[in-house]
Design a protein around this motif. Structure first.
Motif, PDB file in Angstrom:
ATOM      1  N   THR A  99       8.573  -7.683 -12.895  1.00 36.66           N
ATOM      2  CA  THR A  99       7.476  -6.714 -12.866  1.00 36.66           C
ATOM      3  C   THR A  99       6.907  -6.622 -11.464  1.00 36.66           C
ATOM      4  O   THR A  99       6.619  -7.637 -10.821  1.00 36.66           O
ATOM      5  N   LEU A 100       6.741  -5.396 -10.968  1.00 35.01           N
ATOM      6  CA  LEU A 100       6.200  -5.149  -9.632  1.00 35.01           C
ATOM      7  C   LEU A 100       4.837  -4.484  -9.790  1.00 35.01           C
ATOM      8  O   LEU A 100       4.738  -3.299 -10.096  1.00 35.01           O
ATOM      9  N   LYS A 101       3.780  -5.266  -9.588  1.00 35.93           N
ATOM     10  CA  LYS A 101       2.409  -4.777  -9.783  1.00 35.93           C
ATOM     11  C   LYS A 101       1.836  -4.317  -8.447  1.00 35.93           C
ATOM     12  O   LYS A 101       1.684  -5.109  -7.518  1.00 35.93           O
ATOM     13  N   VAL A 102       1.522  -3.004  -8.360  1.00 36.62           N
ATOM     14  CA  VAL A 102       1.068  -2.406  -7.106  1.00 36.62           C
ATOM     15  C   VAL A 102      -0.188  -1.580  -7.355  1.00 36.62           C
ATOM     16  O   VAL A 102      -0.291  -0.869  -8.358  1.00 36.62           O
ATOM     17  N   SER A 103      -1.143  -1.654  -6.427  1.00 41.67           N
ATOM     18  CA  SER A 103      -2.367  -0.853  -6.492  1.00 41.67           C
ATOM     19  C   SER A 103      -2.319   0.246  -5.435  1.00 41.67           C
ATOM     20  O   SER A 103      -1.858   0.016  -4.316  1.00 41.67           O
ATOM     21  N   MET A 104      -2.813   1.436  -5.804  1.00 35.64           N
ATOM     22  CA  MET A 104      -2.850   2.567  -4.864  1.00 35.64           C
ATOM     23  C   MET A 104      -3.900   3.572  -5.311  1.00 35.64           C
ATOM     24  O   MET A 104      -4.279   3.609  -6.486  1.00 35.64           O
ATOM     25  N   ALA A 105      -4.391   4.387  -4.376  1.00 33.80           N
ATOM     26  CA  ALA A 105      -5.369   5.416  -4.706  1.00 33.80           C
ATOM     27  C   ALA A 105      -4.713   6.490  -5.571  1.00 33.80           C
ATOM     28  O   ALA A 105      -3.539   6.822  -5.365  1.00 33.80           O
ATOM     29  N   PRO A 106      -5.441   7.054  -6.556  1.00 31.64           N
ATOM     30  CA  PRO A 106      -4.831   8.005  -7.497  1.00 31.64           C
ATOM     31  C   PRO A 106      -4.189   9.224  -6.837  1.00 31.64           C
ATOM     32  O   PRO A 106      -3.020   9.531  -7.098  1.00 31.64           O
ATOM     33  N   THR A 107      -4.928   9.944  -5.990  1.00 34.52           N
ATOM     34  CA  THR A 107      -4.386  11.168  -5.397  1.00 34.52           C
ATOM     35  C   THR A 107      -3.223  10.863  -4.474  1.00 34.52           C
ATOM     36  O   THR A 107      -2.152  11.469  -4.564  1.00 34.52           O
ATOM     37  N   PHE A 108      -3.413   9.893  -3.575  1.00 31.98           N
ATOM     38  CA  PHE A 108      -2.355   9.523  -2.643  1.00 31.98           C
ATOM     39  C   PHE A 108      -1.133   9.005  -3.382  1.00 31.98           C
ATOM     40  O   PHE A 108       0.005   9.348  -3.062  1.00 31.98           O
ATOM     41  N   GLY A 109      -1.374   8.181  -4.396  1.00 35.17           N
ATOM     42  CA  GLY A 109      -0.263   7.588  -5.140  1.00 35.17           C
ATOM     43  C   GLY A 109       0.561   8.609  -5.894  1.00 35.17           C
ATOM     44  O   GLY A 109       1.795   8.606  -5.827  1.00 35.17           O
ATOM     45  N   THR A 110      -0.101   9.498  -6.638  1.00 35.21           N
ATOM     46  CA  THR A 110       0.640  10.478  -7.427  1.00 35.21           C
ATOM     47  C   THR A 110       1.320  11.518  -6.545  1.00 35.21           C
ATOM     48  O   THR A 110       2.409  11.996  -6.870  1.00 35.21           O
ATOM     49  N   MET A 111       0.691  11.858  -5.420  1.00 32.30           N
ATOM     50  CA  MET A 111       1.233  12.913  -4.568  1.00 32.30           C
ATOM     51  C   MET A 111       2.371  12.438  -3.664  1.00 32.30           C
ATOM     52  O   MET A 111       3.374  13.137  -3.483  1.00 32.30           O
ATOM     53  N   HIS A 112       2.253  11.212  -3.123  1.00 31.58           N
ATOM     54  CA  HIS A 112       3.202  10.781  -2.098  1.00 31.58           C
ATOM     55  C   HIS A 112       4.050   9.565  -2.459  1.00 31.58           C
ATOM     56  O   HIS A 112       5.144   9.401  -1.909  1.00 31.58           O
TER      57      HIS A 112
END
Length: 310
Positions: free
Chosen positions: A93-106
């Motif tokens: 399992t690879l658990k990663v955190s990211m901002a919603p807009t940046f994550g979904t878009m890029h």
């Protein structure tokens, strides 16, 4: 010789002050964690925790033992993770955190190619507008800006975090387009209240020549989410100061206009954060390499620069 399961159960229980929380982090039952710790205490011949119905706390012997093995346990885990994939595929399992807009878009568009290369990795991606604690919360990596670089973590810079002023064409109809930050004062502002400090975000903008000027944008509308700022701007409610990656597509389509086009605010860098271990788990190393290569191949650092966005 103690088993790794016993030692892991002890360390996680000590970190979180709870068998239940340790169990959640280790994907075990609370009973299994409690049993592992009890076995460790029996084998060592000492009590490691004070137990009550409300609280779990370390004894003096428990704290001494925790300090003695904590760093060594991480090295052991990393070594086992490395050996487990030697000659095979990175897995787990690879658990990663990211901002919603940046994550979904890029970032989400990069996932199919990553999984095609590493099919035994299971992504667990958290889209959230906060700075997580990688070690305490069990994340393998995080992508964002402005994280505190605590001991044991490293930051790999991916792109600049530049902020620009934007508005919808409908809002700017009949209004003069500001050529520099001073012109923003005459417009309605969609301003964000920081989730961390509770203060309104204020920016100082700069240009390619190095000149700096404050952006005196009135706080006509206040929100606490970057995507809400962009959506409010798209609705023609005013001017928003937003990160370039969040608006590259809406600028390209003409749904938003860039104001003061030669000026931007510098919020630091978009970085990839992960634990600095001697032996990084193969799944994390694969992810770091994939993201780094993708940013370079797609020239995202250039696209996200306030000097080139339009």
């Amino acid at each position: 010789m103690e088993t790794l399961a016993n030692l892991e159960s002890f360390i996680r229980s000590a970190e979180h002050g709870s068998f239940s929380e340790a169990a959640r982090r280790l994907s075990l039952t609370p009973a299994a964690v409690s049993r592992n710790v009890a076995m460790l205490e029996r084998n060592l011949g000492v009590r490691l925790f004070h137990r009550s119905t409300r609280k779990l706390s370390l004894t003096e012997a428990g704290e001494t033992f925790r300090l003695a093995i904590a760093d060594n346990l991480e090295s052991l885990q990393a070594a086992i993770a490395g050996l487990a994939t030697l000659g095979g595929e990175p897995a787990g399992t690879l658990k990663v955190s990211m901002a919603p807009t940046f994550g979904t878009m890029h970032l989400l568009p990069l996932l199919p190619g990553f999984l095609a290369r590493h099919p035994r990795i299971r992504p667990e991606w958290h889209f959230e507008n906060r700075r997580v604690d990688l070690v305490t919360e069990g994340y393998d990596a995080a992508i964002g800006a402005g994280f505190d670089l605590s001991p044991g973590l490293i930051a790999h810079t991916l792109a600049p975090a530049h902020v620009i002023a934007v508005a919808a064409p409908a809002y700017m109809a009949g209004r003069a387009l500001p050529a520099d930050p001073t012109g923003l004062q005459a417009l309605q502002g969609i301003v964000m209240r920081s989730l961390r400090t509770g203060r309104l975000q204020r920016w100082t903008m700069r240009n390619a020549a190095g000149a700096e000027r404050p952006a005196p944008l009135p706080a006509s509308i206040i929100v606490n989410d970057p995507d809400a700022m962009q959506q409010a701007a798209l609705l023609g409610l005013g001017v928003a100061m937003v990160a370039v990656p969040d608006v590259v597509e809406t600028l390209k389509s003409g749904r938003l206009l860039r104001l003061a086009p030669d000026w931007y605010a510098d919020a630091g860098a978009i970085s990839l954060y992960y634990a600095s271990r001697t032996l990084l788990p193969a799944k994390t190393r694969a992810f770091v390499d994939w993201i780094t290569d993708s940013f370079r191949e797609q020239r995202l650092a250039e696209r996200f620069s306030g000097l080139s966005a339009s």
